[in-house]
Design an enzyme around this catalytic site. Structure first.
Site, PDB file in Angstrom:
ATOM      1  N   GLU A 119      32.949  16.743  48.608  1.00  0.00           N
ATOM      2  CA  GLU A 119      32.232  17.894  49.319  1.00  0.00           C
ATOM      3  C   GLU A 119      32.749  19.196  48.893  1.00  0.00           C
ATOM      4  OE1 GLU A 119      30.470  15.295  53.130  1.00  0.00           O
ATOM      5  OE2 GLU A 119      31.978  16.767  53.597  1.00  0.00           O
ATOM      6  N   CYS A 146      42.629  15.177  60.188  1.00  0.00           N
ATOM      7  CA  CYS A 146      41.774  15.596  59.125  1.00  0.00           C
ATOM      8  C   CYS A 146      40.634  14.370  58.748  1.00  0.00           C
ATOM      9  CB  CYS A 146      42.433  15.949  57.942  1.00  0.00           C
ATOM     10  SG  CYS A 146      41.531  16.185  56.471  1.00  0.00           S
ATOM     11  N   GLY A 193      41.501  16.231  49.596  1.00  0.00           N
ATOM     12  CA  GLY A 193      42.571  16.018  48.475  1.00  0.00           C
ATOM     13  C   GLY A 193      43.786  16.898  48.803  1.00  0.00           C
ATOM     14  N   SER A 225      45.828  25.477  48.668  1.00  0.00           N
ATOM     15  CA  SER A 225      46.478  25.001  49.934  1.00  0.00           C
ATOM     16  C   SER A 225      47.222  23.512  49.812  1.00  0.00           C
ATOM     17  CB  SER A 225      45.547  24.841  51.133  1.00  0.00           C
ATOM     18  OG  SER A 225      45.942  24.624  52.236  1.00  0.00           O
ATOM     19  N   SER A 247      49.794  24.094  54.752  1.00  0.00           N
ATOM     20  CA  SER A 247      49.250  23.599  55.924  1.00  0.00           C
ATOM     21  C   SER A 247      50.438  22.909  56.979  1.00  0.00           C
ATOM     22  CB  SER A 247      48.364  22.243  55.492  1.00  0.00           C
ATOM     23  OG  SER A 247      47.311  22.893  54.973  1.00  0.00           O
ATOM     24  N   LEU A 248      50.758  23.967  57.696  1.00  0.00           N
ATOM     25  CA  LEU A 248      52.132  23.616  58.549  1.00  0.00           C
ATOM     26  C   LEU A 248      51.869  23.087  59.823  1.00  0.00           C
ATOM     27  CD1 LEU A 248      55.124  24.322  58.364  1.00  0.00           C
ATOM     28  CD2 LEU A 248      54.699  26.027  59.916  1.00  0.00           C
ATOM     29  N   HIS A 249      50.929  23.454  60.525  1.00  0.00           N
ATOM     30  CA  HIS A 249      50.426  22.541  61.886  1.00  0.00           C
ATOM     31  C   HIS A 249      51.500  22.507  63.046  1.00  0.00           C
ATOM     32  CE1 HIS A 249      46.754  22.776  59.294  1.00  0.00           C
ATOM     33  NE2 HIS A 249      47.255  22.224  58.512  1.00  0.00           N
ATOM     34  N   CYS A 369      36.848  23.240  58.639  1.00  0.00           N
ATOM     35  CA  CYS A 369      37.997  22.728  58.280  1.00  0.00           C
ATOM     36  C   CYS A 369      38.367  21.420  58.809  1.00  0.00           C
ATOM     37  CB  CYS A 369      39.129  23.801  58.765  1.00  0.00           C
ATOM     38  SG  CYS A 369      40.745  23.537  58.252  1.00  0.00           S
TER      39      CYS A 369
END
Length: 398
Positions: A119, A146, A193, A225, A247-249, A369
């Site tokens: 996508e 995700c 990915g 990213s 991408s820490l999160h 996202c």
């Protein structure tokens, strides 16, 4: 368990970027796709044909400034060379399988890559037009929040399948030399990915994005990213200079080990040290990285979590994007309330961090996202294990 990172995922020490043959003497049935070649490789291709390097520049301008895929339309190239190109080469971008348009102007394309799909999302916003590009079919990293991660890893995309997403979007929106305006001003490698697990193909594709004979984007407007593949991040800094987002999160290793399992291999301290090494080499980032932080209700969104995050980031120059979590079927999380996001943001700003709550775009077409899933033929070991265990499998078609 996190799938092992193998040579299929990441560039090896001895593997160069010029992995595809550029032999122009191939039979017609094995035409080379010129979208697989950056400018240096394209010049080598023309040299093998006995042509001058400027011919590569001419063809590249037609390919990317006009989104032209027909050699016959390249009128400043002589007929003999056009015929020769027809016999040994092609310009073949992946096709659109399906298009969905959001009420907010966002467009999501399901892009055919072989017998599978990825996508690509186009996000217009005033004078900005951002394209979110995929780098793999599926993903090996198993981030729990995700949608893409639920598929497992299928394969890496080729250069032509990555830059081809940009080419196809530009063709649809309107090429620069056709409309007089840039169809795409920013590219973010934030689709399906983990880009750092496909360096061999991602880096040449980004080189084409930056090249004046390609899409001519500023290195500050091409963003990669990553979730924290530390060895590959160190390699990236020696290969190309683009904007970096991480991408820490999570504010600590306990939470991140659970929701971003690669943290068990490269913890937050190790990851941020690699980020600082990259920043030291980079001009594109202007000295700071973008930190992405998805807000999960009562998982990582308390004021105590905010204080911990501020502490862990104190030595890493950054701006912080707080991302409202976007649900998908079977996910174990909830979206943080606006009040919790607001309190979290205020704590970070009190520490002096530039903090932005990202506006959700395209959620009505599952283009936001964390929602990208695509339609794939799933050959992953993870899905096989789930089938054998009788567990539900969540792979959503577009």
């Amino acid at each position: 368990m996190l799938e092992p990172i193998t040579s299929e995922h990441i560039v090896s020490e001895n593997n160069s970027l010029t992995t595809q043959s550029v032999n122009a003497e191939q039979p017609a049935v094995a035409k080379i796709n010129l979208l697989d070649l950056n400018r240096q490789q394209l010049r080598e291709f023309f040299a093998k044909m006995g042509e001058k390097p400027f011919r590569a520049d001419q063809v590249m301008k037609w390919m990317y400034h006009y989104c032209c895929d027909d050699f016959e339309q390249m009128t400043d190239i002589n007929k003999v060379l056009r015929n020769k190109l027809q016999s040994v080469a092609e310009i073949r971008a992946p096709e659109v399988a399906e298009e969905q348009r959001s009420a907010d102007g966002t467009i999501k394309w399901a892009i055919k890559v072989g017998d599978q799909q990825v996508e690509t999302v186009y996000i217009p916003d005033g004078d900005r037009a951002t394209l979110c590009v995929s780098s793999q079919v599926g993903c090996a990293l198993e981030c729990k929040f995700c949608s893409t991660a639920q598929q497992g890893f299928n394969r890496n995309l080729r250069v032509s399948e990555i830059i081809g997403q940009v080419w196809r979007a530009a063709k649809i929106i309107g090429a620069l030399k056709v409309t007089g305006e840039r169809p795409i001003t920013n590219v973010v490698m934030m689709g399906m990915g983990e880009p750092l697990l496909n360096l061999n193909n991602v880096v040449p594709a980004m080189e084409i994005m930056l090249d004046d004979f390609g899409f001519g984007l500023s290195k500050r407007r091409v963003t990669l990213s990553t979730s924290g593949v530390v060895p590959a991040l160190d390699k990236l800094g020696d290969m190309i200079d683009v904007a970096l987002a991480i991408s820490l999160h999570a504010p600590n290793d306990k939470i991140r080990d659970d929701i971003v399992p690669i943290n068990r291999k490269y913890n937050i301290e190790t990851f941020l040290a690699a980020v600082r090494r990259y920043l030291a080499k980079s001009n594109a980032n202007q000295g700071r990285v973008t930190v992405e932080y998805v807000m999960l209700d009562h998982i990582n969104d308390s004021t105590d979590d905010a204080h911990q995050l501020a502490e862990v980031l104190k030595d890493t120059p950054c701006k912080i994007n707080l991302i409202p979590w976007n649900p998908f079927p079977g996910a174990p999380y909830g979206r943080s309330s606006n009040s919790r996001v607001d309190r979290f943001s205020k704590v970070l700003m009190e520490y002096g961090f530039t903090t932005i709550v990202r506006k959700t775009r395209g959620d009505d077409i599952d283009a936001a996202c964390g929602q990208l899933a695509g339609e794939v033929i799933d050959r992953t070991k993870r899905t096989l294990k789930k089938k054998m265990a009788g567990e539900p499998i969540s792979v959503r078609a577009v």
